[in-house]
Design an enzyme around this catalytic site. Structure first.
Site, PDB file in Angstrom:
ATOM      1  N   SER A 163      38.427  40.075  39.996  1.00  0.00           N
ATOM      2  CA  SER A 163      37.371  39.879  38.583  1.00  0.00           C
ATOM      3  C   SER A 163      35.660  39.272  39.295  1.00  0.00           C
ATOM      4  O   SER A 163      35.553  40.659  39.421  1.00  0.00           O
ATOM      5  CB  SER A 163      37.673  37.859  38.833  1.00  0.00           C
ATOM      6  OG  SER A 163      36.961  37.545  37.557  1.00  0.00           O
TER       7      SER A 163
ATOM      8  N   ASP B 117      45.726  41.509  30.924  1.00  0.00           N
ATOM      9  CA  ASP B 117      44.448  41.165  31.112  1.00  0.00           C
ATOM     10  C   ASP B 117      43.742  41.613  30.167  1.00  0.00           C
ATOM     11  O   ASP B 117      43.040  42.443  30.012  1.00  0.00           O
ATOM     12  CB  ASP B 117      43.970  41.131  32.187  1.00  0.00           C
ATOM     13  CG  ASP B 117      42.362  39.781  32.945  1.00  0.00           C
ATOM     14  OD1 ASP B 117      42.563  39.671  32.671  1.00  0.00           O
ATOM     15  OD2 ASP B 117      41.518  40.793  33.741  1.00  0.00           O
TER      16      ASP B 117
ATOM     17  N   CYS C  27      38.926  41.098  32.174  1.00  0.00           N
ATOM     18  CA  CYS C  27      38.287  41.921  32.444  1.00  0.00           C
ATOM     19  C   CYS C  27      39.229  43.213  33.027  1.00  0.00           C
ATOM     20  O   CYS C  27      39.801  43.377  33.868  1.00  0.00           O
ATOM     21  CB  CYS C  27      37.816  41.465  34.680  1.00  0.00           C
ATOM     22  SG  CYS C  27      37.228  40.823  34.318  1.00  0.00           S
TER      23      CYS C  27
ATOM     24  N   HIS D 138      45.319  39.336  34.855  1.00  0.00           N
ATOM     25  CA  HIS D 138      44.252  39.272  35.724  1.00  0.00           C
ATOM     26  C   HIS D 138      44.635  39.227  36.869  1.00  0.00           C
ATOM     27  O   HIS D 138      43.826  40.004  38.274  1.00  0.00           O
ATOM     28  CB  HIS D 138      43.314  38.083  35.331  1.00  0.00           C
ATOM     29  CG  HIS D 138      41.597  37.621  35.944  1.00  0.00           C
ATOM     30  ND1 HIS D 138      40.776  39.018  35.553  1.00  0.00           N
ATOM     31  CD2 HIS D 138      41.109  37.394  36.531  1.00  0.00           C
ATOM     32  CE1 HIS D 138      39.723  38.706  36.330  1.00  0.00           C
ATOM     33  NE2 HIS D 138      39.815  37.706  37.180  1.00  0.00           N
ATOM     34  N   MET D 139      45.485  38.520  37.838  1.00  0.00           N
ATOM     35  CA  MET D 139      46.052  38.483  39.293  1.00  0.00           C
ATOM     36  C   MET D 139      46.965  38.955  39.152  1.00  0.00           C
ATOM     37  O   MET D 139      48.336  38.542  38.842  1.00  0.00           O
ATOM     38  CB  MET D 139      46.531  36.845  39.433  1.00  0.00           C
ATOM     39  CG  MET D 139      44.443  35.915  39.133  1.00  0.00           C
ATOM     40  SD  MET D 139      45.196  34.007  39.228  1.00  0.00           S
ATOM     41  CE  MET D 139      45.431  33.856  37.402  1.00  0.00           C
TER      42      MET D 139
END
EC number: 3.4.16.5
Length: 542
Positions: free
Chosen positions: A269, A461, A464, A518-519
């Protein structure tokens, strides 16, 4: 969240920003309703009264003093944006706090086993505590403690886990979460560390922890994030980088058995800002006592000018998932994009907060706002936002666990309260103009110095997203850019299963991770571990 006039821009910043990577708290529609801003600015001049015009210059000058930023170089467009805000509330905008109040930790009688200093980083001290294994996080050797910047009253918390495999030979990884303002302990307990935390606040063993074949350091930075604390404040990536270098220098001095091993910096991120800057800072120190080997950035924000073009495609069906917006909403995003990109270009050119702050406000409103109104998870386009903690209810367990007195005592934590994200820090970075700055320039510097760089992106995601990350890596102008552009996109497999797509040229790699949000380590733990194991072994082509 209610918006008072005196906290207008602060709320804009908070709404525009961060979790582990970028944090976004509330729908942007609330902001626009509260501000009632005419984002076209076409009729601005006619709206301003003569009385307001007389006072406007004085108000802007006052803000310039508060922000410690000269008025030189303000373009007409930027002046119009600030004037639009001032027109709505000329008597109260000067009440804003452009610097958030610092979080002061409660100093306790915690006992530490070692204290380390080094003449190369004067005024810094490292405190080290052997963390008891009966805490249940892992059975390996582990340490926690603080880097103290004595004269500046800054205290950075870290937590180190030795490799489960061969710690004498396995590399070392520094992990950084983003935000800005979010704790790296989120990465530890939610993504890639030795254990997660269940609803009973008990550790649960993670077989896919990244310390399977590497020793891992989790660092809470900048100051006032997680267990870190200070009476001071920090508001930009460059300043934070100098403290990270000092931490590493002292850490490896105390643990020389790790100093000659390969060392990698990884994160996600807003670490797309942090890592290029931190690695560049490290490379300016030839006297360093550790071996920086590569960097890994997951779903990062690195080149906003390119990446902001790809919010509309990701939300509107071009990123591999069906559109989550109506056609007119997609059209609205496209209509606001040219002005957004123009503002980011002004930020790139000037570096001034006068340009960079409005770029953040306008672009986040126009490019993220429509998606946020849907209530969907900005970190995973497949799901709705749930829970009160950054769209993942499990994150609340981590906060509760890290506030248990016995846990804080075992780790040597010296703060009254642990928070996964400090939104004051988020606001500080936004008001410093840091959000929209071009950190891809640092990536060019790293590549030209032949430091391997991995950019990986989960393809579910939004905030981003992989489209934007793919685009900026393709457009990056470095000595190997022609070779990278021509390089084929190949299938990345874990075992016999397709796990993603990879593009590589020499020491630069872009990796799309199928099914990752995202993760990535949270959504695809087995594949993420394969990814990092192959990278740290020197397999840059996958």
């Amino acid at each position: 969240m209610k918006l008072s006039k005196s906290t207008l821009i602060a709320t804009l910043a908070l709404t525009a920003t961060s979790t582990n990577a970028l944090v976004v708290q509330n729908p942007f529609s609330n902001i626009q309703q509260a501000l009632k801003l005419d984002l076209s600015y076409d009729k601005l001049t006619s709206k301003l009264t003569d009385t307001f015009e007389q006072g406007k210059a004085n108000i802007i000058s006052t803000i310039a003093k508060v922000m410690n930023e000269p008025l030189d170089g303000l373009t007409p467009e930027i002046k119009n944006i600030w004037s639009e805000m001032l027109m709505k509330f000329p008597n109260s905008i000067t009440e804003l706090n452009f610097k958030a109040p610092p979080k002061k930790g409660k100093i306790t009688t915690q006992q530490f086993d070692f204290h380390v200093t080094d003449a190369q980083v004067p005024n810094h001290k490292l405190r080290i505590k052997s963390t008891p294994k009966d805490l249940g996080i892992d059975t390996v050797k582990q340490y926690s403690g603080y880097l103290d910047v004595v004269d500046e009253d800054k205290h950075f918390f870290y937590y180190f886990f030795e490799s489960r495999n061969d710690p004498k030979n396995d590399p070392v990884i520094l992990w950084l979460n983003g935000g800005p303002g979010c704790s790296s302990l989120t990465g530890l307990f939610f993504e890639l560390g030795p254990s997660s935390i269940d609803k009973n606040l008990k550790p649960v063993y993670n077989p896919h922890s990244w310390n399977a074949n590497a020793s891992v350091i989790f660092l809470d930075q900048p100051i006032n994030v997680g267990y870190s604390y200070s009476s001071q404040s920090v508001s930009n990536t460059i300043a934070a980088g100098k403290d990270v270098y000092a931490f590493l220098q002292l850490f490896f001095k105390n643990f020389p058995e790790y100093a000659n091993l390969d060392f990698h910096i990884a994160g996600e991120s807003y670490a797309g800002h942090y890592i290029p800057a931190f690695a560049s800072e490290i490379l300016t120190h030839p006297e360093r006592n550790f071996n920086l080997t590569s960097v890994l950035i997951g779903n990062g924000l690195t080149d906003p000018l390119v990446q902001y073009e790809y919010y509309e495609p990701m939300a509107c069906g071009e990123g591999g998932e069906p559109s989550v917006l109506e056609p007119e909403e997609c059209d609205g995003m496209l209509n606001s994009l040219p002005r957004c990109l123009s503002l980011i270009e002004s930020c790139y050119e000037s570096g001034s907060v006068w340009s960079c702050v409005p770029a953040t406000i306008y672009c986040n409103n126009g490019q993220m706002g429509p998606y946020q109104k849907t209530g969907r998870n900005v970190y995973d386009i497949r799901t709705m936002c749930e829970g009160s903690s950054l769209c993942y209810s499990q994150l609340e367990y981590i906060d509760q666990y890290l506030n248990l007195p016995e846990v804080k005592k075992a780790l040597g934590a010296e703060v009254d309260e642990y928070q996964s994200c400090n939104f004051d820090i988020n606001r500080n970075f936004m008001f410093a103009g840091d959000w929209m700055k071009p950190y891809q320039k640092n990536v060019i510097d790293l590549l030209e110095k032949e430091l391997p760089v991995l950019i990986y992106a989960g393809d579910k995601d939004f905030i981003c997203n992989w489209l934007g990350n793919q685009a900026w890596t393709n457009r990056l102008e470095w000595s190997g850019s022609k070779g990278f552009t021509k390089a084929p996109v190949k299938s990345w497999k874990v075992g016999k299963n397709a796990a993603g797509e990879v593009k590589n040229y020499k020491h630069f790699t872009f990796l799309r991770v199928f099914g990752g949000g995202h993760m990535v380590p949270y959504d695809q733990p087995e594949n993420a571990l394969d990814m990092v194991n192959r990278w740290i072994s020197g397999d840059y082509k996958y």
